[in-house]
Scaffold this motif. Structure first.
Motif, PDB file in Angstrom:
ATOM      1  N   ARG A 298      -7.221 -63.413  19.628  1.00  0.00           N
ATOM      2  CA  ARG A 298      -5.814 -64.215  18.729  1.00  0.00           C
ATOM      3  C   ARG A 298      -5.171 -64.635  19.807  1.00  0.00           C
ATOM      4  N   ALA A 299      -5.150 -64.012  20.694  1.00  0.00           N
ATOM      5  CA  ALA A 299      -4.010 -64.516  21.710  1.00  0.00           C
ATOM      6  C   ALA A 299      -4.721 -66.424  22.334  1.00  0.00           C
ATOM      7  N   SER A 300      -5.963 -66.232  22.532  1.00  0.00           N
ATOM      8  CA  SER A 300      -5.530 -67.708  22.969  1.00  0.00           C
ATOM      9  C   SER A 300      -6.062 -68.490  21.782  1.00  0.00           C
ATOM     10  N   GLN A 301      -6.108 -68.279  20.163  1.00  0.00           N
ATOM     11  CA  GLN A 301      -5.869 -69.189  19.271  1.00  0.00           C
ATOM     12  C   GLN A 301      -4.751 -69.088  18.880  1.00  0.00           C
ATOM     13  N   ARG A 302      -3.118 -68.909  19.160  1.00  0.00           N
ATOM     14  CA  ARG A 302      -2.093 -69.489  19.589  1.00  0.00           C
ATOM     15  C   ARG A 302      -1.955 -70.660  19.533  1.00  0.00           C
ATOM     16  N   GLY A 303      -1.343 -71.146  18.425  1.00  0.00           N
ATOM     17  CA  GLY A 303      -1.132 -72.477  17.819  1.00  0.00           C
ATOM     18  C   GLY A 303      -1.570 -73.224  17.916  1.00  0.00           C
ATOM     19  N   LEU A 304      -3.461 -72.626  17.512  1.00  0.00           N
ATOM     20  CA  LEU A 304      -3.953 -73.669  16.637  1.00  0.00           C
ATOM     21  C   LEU A 304      -3.290 -73.763  14.866  1.00  0.00           C
ATOM     22  N   SER A 305      -3.954 -75.077  14.762  1.00  0.00           N
ATOM     23  CA  SER A 305      -3.752 -75.721  13.462  1.00  0.00           C
ATOM     24  C   SER A 305      -4.550 -75.461  12.660  1.00  0.00           C
ATOM     25  N   GLN A 306      -4.449 -74.991  10.974  1.00  0.00           N
ATOM     26  CA  GLN A 306      -5.360 -74.458  10.131  1.00  0.00           C
ATOM     27  C   GLN A 306      -5.231 -75.301   9.255  1.00  0.00           C
ATOM     28  N   VAL A 307      -6.524 -75.328   8.026  1.00  0.00           N
ATOM     29  CA  VAL A 307      -6.513 -75.738   7.274  1.00  0.00           C
ATOM     30  C   VAL A 307      -8.310 -75.049   5.920  1.00  0.00           C
ATOM     31  N   ASP A 308      -7.298 -74.404   5.262  1.00  0.00           N
ATOM     32  CA  ASP A 308      -7.795 -73.800   4.459  1.00  0.00           C
ATOM     33  C   ASP A 308      -8.340 -72.720   4.569  1.00  0.00           C
ATOM     34  N   GLY A 309      -7.652 -71.970   6.066  1.00  0.00           N
ATOM     35  CA  GLY A 309      -7.916 -70.516   6.703  1.00  0.00           C
ATOM     36  C   GLY A 309      -8.590 -70.902   7.535  1.00  0.00           C
ATOM     37  N   TYR A 310      -9.336 -71.996   8.203  1.00  0.00           N
ATOM     38  CA  TYR A 310      -9.978 -71.834   9.566  1.00  0.00           C
ATOM     39  C   TYR A 310      -9.533 -73.213   9.908  1.00  0.00           C
ATOM     40  N   TYR A 311      -9.848 -72.786  11.168  1.00  0.00           N
ATOM     41  CA  TYR A 311      -8.528 -73.217  12.922  1.00  0.00           C
ATOM     42  C   TYR A 311      -9.007 -74.680  13.382  1.00  0.00           C
ATOM     43  N   GLN A 381     -24.599 -66.010   8.326  1.00  0.00           N
ATOM     44  CA  GLN A 381     -24.056 -66.948   6.770  1.00  0.00           C
ATOM     45  C   GLN A 381     -23.636 -67.388   6.054  1.00  0.00           C
ATOM     46  N   SER A 382     -22.345 -66.824   6.120  1.00  0.00           N
ATOM     47  CA  SER A 382     -20.868 -67.281   5.390  1.00  0.00           C
ATOM     48  C   SER A 382     -19.980 -68.314   6.480  1.00  0.00           C
ATOM     49  N   ALA A 383     -21.039 -69.007   8.102  1.00  0.00           N
ATOM     50  CA  ALA A 383     -19.900 -69.196   8.354  1.00  0.00           C
ATOM     51  C   ALA A 383     -19.752 -70.843   8.032  1.00  0.00           C
ATOM     52  N   ARG A 384     -18.505 -71.749   8.105  1.00  0.00           N
ATOM     53  CA  ARG A 384     -18.067 -72.130   7.556  1.00  0.00           C
ATOM     54  C   ARG A 384     -19.672 -73.624   7.371  1.00  0.00           C
ATOM     55  N   GLN A 385     -19.670 -73.700   8.207  1.00  0.00           N
ATOM     56  CA  GLN A 385     -20.809 -74.938   8.773  1.00  0.00           C
ATOM     57  C   GLN A 385     -22.170 -74.420   7.801  1.00  0.00           C
ATOM     58  N   LEU A 386     -21.888 -73.615   7.439  1.00  0.00           N
ATOM     59  CA  LEU A 386     -23.969 -73.390   6.938  1.00  0.00           C
ATOM     60  C   LEU A 386     -23.336 -73.185   5.508  1.00  0.00           C
ATOM     61  N   VAL A 392     -14.539 -64.851   3.126  1.00  0.00           N
ATOM     62  CA  VAL A 392     -15.583 -64.754   4.845  1.00  0.00           C
ATOM     63  C   VAL A 392     -14.959 -65.894   5.118  1.00  0.00           C
ATOM     64  N   GLN A 393     -14.181 -65.438   6.292  1.00  0.00           N
ATOM     65  CA  GLN A 393     -13.770 -67.702   7.285  1.00  0.00           C
ATOM     66  C   GLN A 393     -14.299 -67.409   8.292  1.00  0.00           C
ATOM     67  N   ILE A 394     -15.636 -67.222   8.496  1.00  0.00           N
ATOM     68  CA  ILE A 394     -16.067 -67.381   9.910  1.00  0.00           C
ATOM     69  C   ILE A 394     -16.815 -69.058   9.474  1.00  0.00           C
ATOM     70  N   GLN A 395     -16.772 -69.087  11.612  1.00  0.00           N
ATOM     71  CA  GLN A 395     -16.529 -71.142  12.265  1.00  0.00           C
ATOM     72  C   GLN A 395     -17.447 -70.733  14.018  1.00  0.00           C
ATOM     73  N   ARG A 396     -17.757 -71.593  14.028  1.00  0.00           N
ATOM     74  CA  ARG A 396     -18.271 -72.100  15.191  1.00  0.00           C
ATOM     75  C   ARG A 396     -17.730 -71.927  16.207  1.00  0.00           C
ATOM     76  N   ASP A 397     -17.493 -71.245  17.413  1.00  0.00           N
ATOM     77  CA  ASP A 397     -16.538 -71.091  18.270  1.00  0.00           C
ATOM     78  C   ASP A 397     -15.261 -70.242  18.549  1.00  0.00           C
ATOM     79  N   ILE A 398     -15.782 -69.594  17.132  1.00  0.00           N
ATOM     80  CA  ILE A 398     -14.031 -68.908  16.799  1.00  0.00           C
ATOM     81  C   ILE A 398     -15.022 -67.512  16.799  1.00  0.00           C
ATOM     82  N   ALA A 399     -14.341 -66.074  17.387  1.00  0.00           N
ATOM     83  CA  ALA A 399     -15.206 -65.476  17.649  1.00  0.00           C
ATOM     84  C   ALA A 399     -14.991 -64.827  16.544  1.00  0.00           C
ATOM     85  N   GLY A 400     -15.971 -63.620  15.602  1.00  0.00           N
ATOM     86  CA  GLY A 400     -16.094 -62.873  14.168  1.00  0.00           C
ATOM     87  C   GLY A 400     -15.080 -61.786  14.831  1.00  0.00           C
TER      88      GLY A 400
END
Length: 632
Positions: A298-311, A381-386, A392-400
């Protein structure tokens, strides 16, 4: 003046600072509210001839309902006759039809207690209102399907004929010749490969004619690290937390009252005391390590903006993100354990089924998104791109979230690339499957042309000679059109009643083949009842089985017609009448044709707008859900 400022400097700083903060934050707040309002009012889909728009706010609520349905459909679908609900649009249209038909009950009259609703809400993280409304719509859709499947009564004569045919048992011996890609000298042309792909490219494997289908499933590339439970346990055993003093303190405290009576002055601590203390330490340390790893990410993701819960990831995110090998080293240093194992699969795609076969990580689970544990497959399977998920907010390039298995191994994973379900872009992507299937099809065509020759040889030399010639084993089975045991099981488990064909060993439940064998046997039975002679060669058959690209060669040994007593026994429960109703409704295939997503979307002129879709705003009208549901 200066005296006044010195006297009230704290008040002046407090009030002035507050005013400055307000002036600084108000523009951002207004911009955020405007962005949120704009997102909610954006058009997500259109419906009807007039392109009535469906706003994101409405779509978001339907998405939450679908998220609850997906969780409940993990083990079996809500509507077995229809199968699993395909997507959010499918659920929206199904519930819409039920509402239009007046079949959706009021939320307070669905027969589910408030306690059950609140328990479901707690387990999913959804609001009780969403849970209750979803159950009401599910009841409405169920009534819609039941009303569709209901048919009129049949005459007694028709029922008797139907029953005597589907439960006529035939004792057979046979062998199967399967068409093979190796069994024919044939090389399909590029044109034939392209035509085959064009016809079945958008069909799932096994779902098209002869089982053809080449649509590629969801696929991902993955990386993960494994923090071994053995390494954590070894570290604890060498720590002061497991010293003899700590063991004796734990023995004396006996927190759960399940340890042996403490003995003052005892020289040895019982083994069960040691194991109980170790288990408690393991549980705490596993949670501590998982929390530490999650905080580092999470520390490495600090400062990233989010839209609908996704970075929203910057272009150079691959350079900014915390690399897993580095995370593994930090965990090793922080907890003084063996270096966690790192693995990445980036050279090939993994399907969801292949995720289930990954050693170790496939057994990990998390309760990060509710009380119901979710595993790697469900998360990916719940990943945003699938498939995407509202909860269940999972996305590519962000650790689950960290996963933990029953042995307390910890797994940290990240999706590094995705390839959503799609038709192949060209022949080369599925060339091997295309060539194999076209060779099998050609082999079956040639086998079918040889059926007359096979029948003659079968009459002249018998079944054994034919089986030896083709190198096949003779099987024996009692066949009937309807598998009565399966039908009875569906009755006992309160599943929708339908005619389930008997399984033919080596072929499967192929109804046309069963009907051909049974009808031939019934014809022979009628001849014998009239006193006519039935020759042995009349009992033999050669049947092309197009569904399986195979040929069934066999002989009727004996048969058992349905007795009057058996008929009366089952008829008194309305079994045959219900089976006829299921047949007349068209069964699952007809139901899917009526209520499948494609059929519903075409019927309602429904279209989901993608990011790159364009539509003239003048063509859109505001949607009123109450009017839409009550429209004729």
């Amino acid at each position: 003046m200066f005296k006044f400022l010195r006297k009230y400097n704290k008040w002046i700083l407090a009030v002035g600072g507050t005013l400055l903060m307000i002036v600084f934050l108000i523009p951002q707040a207004i911009e955020g509210l405007a962005h949120s309002a704009g997102a909610e009012r954006a058009t997500r889909a259109t419906i009807g001839e007039d392109n009535t728009r469906i706003r994101n706010a409405v779509w978001s609520e339907v998405n939450r309902e679908m998220d609850f349905i997906r969780r409940r459909e993990r083990f079996e679908p809500f509507f077995p006759e229809l199968g699993r609900i395909e997507n959010v649009g499918h659920w929206y249209l199904l519930s819409l039809e039920a509402e239009r038909a007046g079949l959706v009950p009021a939320s307070g009259s669905i027969g589910i207690s408030r306690e059950e609703i609140e328990a479901a809400a707690a387990g999913t993280g959804l609001s009780p209102r969403i849970i209750e409304r979803t159950f009401a719509k599910l009841f409405g859709v169920e009534r819609l399907i039941e009303s569709y499947l209901t048919a009129g009564e049949s005459s007694d004569r028709r029922v008797r004929h139907f029953a005597s045919r589907i439960l006529h048992e035939v004792d057979t011996e046979y062998f199967v010749i399967n068409a093979s890609s190796e069994g024919v000298d044939f090389e399909p042309s590029d044109q034939q490969l392209r035509e085959q792909l064009e016809r079945y490219g958008k069909v799932d494997p096994g779902e098209g004619d002869h089982g053809f289908g080449y649509r590629l499933p969801h696929r991902v590339k993955l990386e993960w690290i494994t923090i071994s439970a053995d390494a954590i346990r070894e570290m604890l055993l060498d720590s002061e937390d497991m010293s003899r003093v700590e063991q004796r303190i734990h023995w004396k405290r006996n927190p759960d009252g399940n340890l042996p009576q403490f003995v003052e002055g005892a020289t040895e601590v019982p083994e069960e005391v040691r194991q109980d203390l170790l288990a408690r330490l393991m549980e705490r340390r596993v949670e501590e390590i998982a929390r530490y790893a999650r905080d580092q990410l999470r520390a490495s993701q600090r400062g990233l903006s989010q839209v609908d819960g996704y970075y929203v990831l910057p272009d150079d995110w691959s350079e900014q993100q915390l690399e897993f090998p580095e995370l593994a080293e930090r965990v090793r240093t922080r907890f003084d354990i063996e270096l966690p194992a790192y693995r990445a699969i980036g050279d090939r795609w993994l399907t969801l089924d292949e995720l289930d076969e990954l050693n170790g990580i496939a057994d990990g689970e998390t309760t990060r998104f509710g009380s119901e544990p979710l595993g790697l497959r469900e998360l990916v399977q719940s990943a945003r791109q699938l498939d995407g998920s509202a909860m269940v907010q999972i996305q590519r390039d962000i650790a689950g979230p960290p996963l933990v298995d029953l042995e307390q191994n910890i797994y940290l994973f990240r999706i590094t690339d995705v390839d959503p379900r799609r038709a192949p872009q060209n022949v080369d992507e599925v060339r091997e499957q295309l060539v194999r299937d076209l060779r099998r099809l050609e082999h079956f065509r040639r086998l079918s042309e040889q059926t007359s020759e096979m029948e003659q040889r079968l009459r002249d030399r018998g079944l054994l000679d034919a089986a030896i010639r083709h190198g096949e084993e003779i099987r024996r089975a009692r066949l009937s059109i309807c598998d009565l045991n399966e039908v009875q099981m569906r009755l006992m488990t309160q599943q929708p009643l339908k005619l389930v064909p008997t399984n033919i060993p080596g072929l499967g439940p192929i109804r046309p083949t069963l009907e051909a064998v049974v009808d031939q046997a019934r014809h022979l039975d009628a001849l014998e009842r009239r006193g006519e002679t039935v020759r042995d060669e009349d009992r033999r058959f050669v049947l092309p089985v197009e569904d399986r690209l195979a040929v069934m060669v066999g002989r009727i040994r004996d048969q058992s017609p349905l007795s009057r007593d058996e008929y009366e026994l089952y008829a008194q429960f309305g079994l045959f009448t219900e089976l006829i109703r299921a047949e007349e409704s068209g069964g699952e295939a007809d139901l899917a044709e009526a209520f499948g997503y494609d059929a519903l979307a075409a019927r309602h002129q429904f279209r989901i707008l993608r990011d790159d879709d364009e539509i003239d705003p003048a063509e859109l009208e505001e949607i009123d859900l109450d009017e839409l549901a009550s429209a004729e």
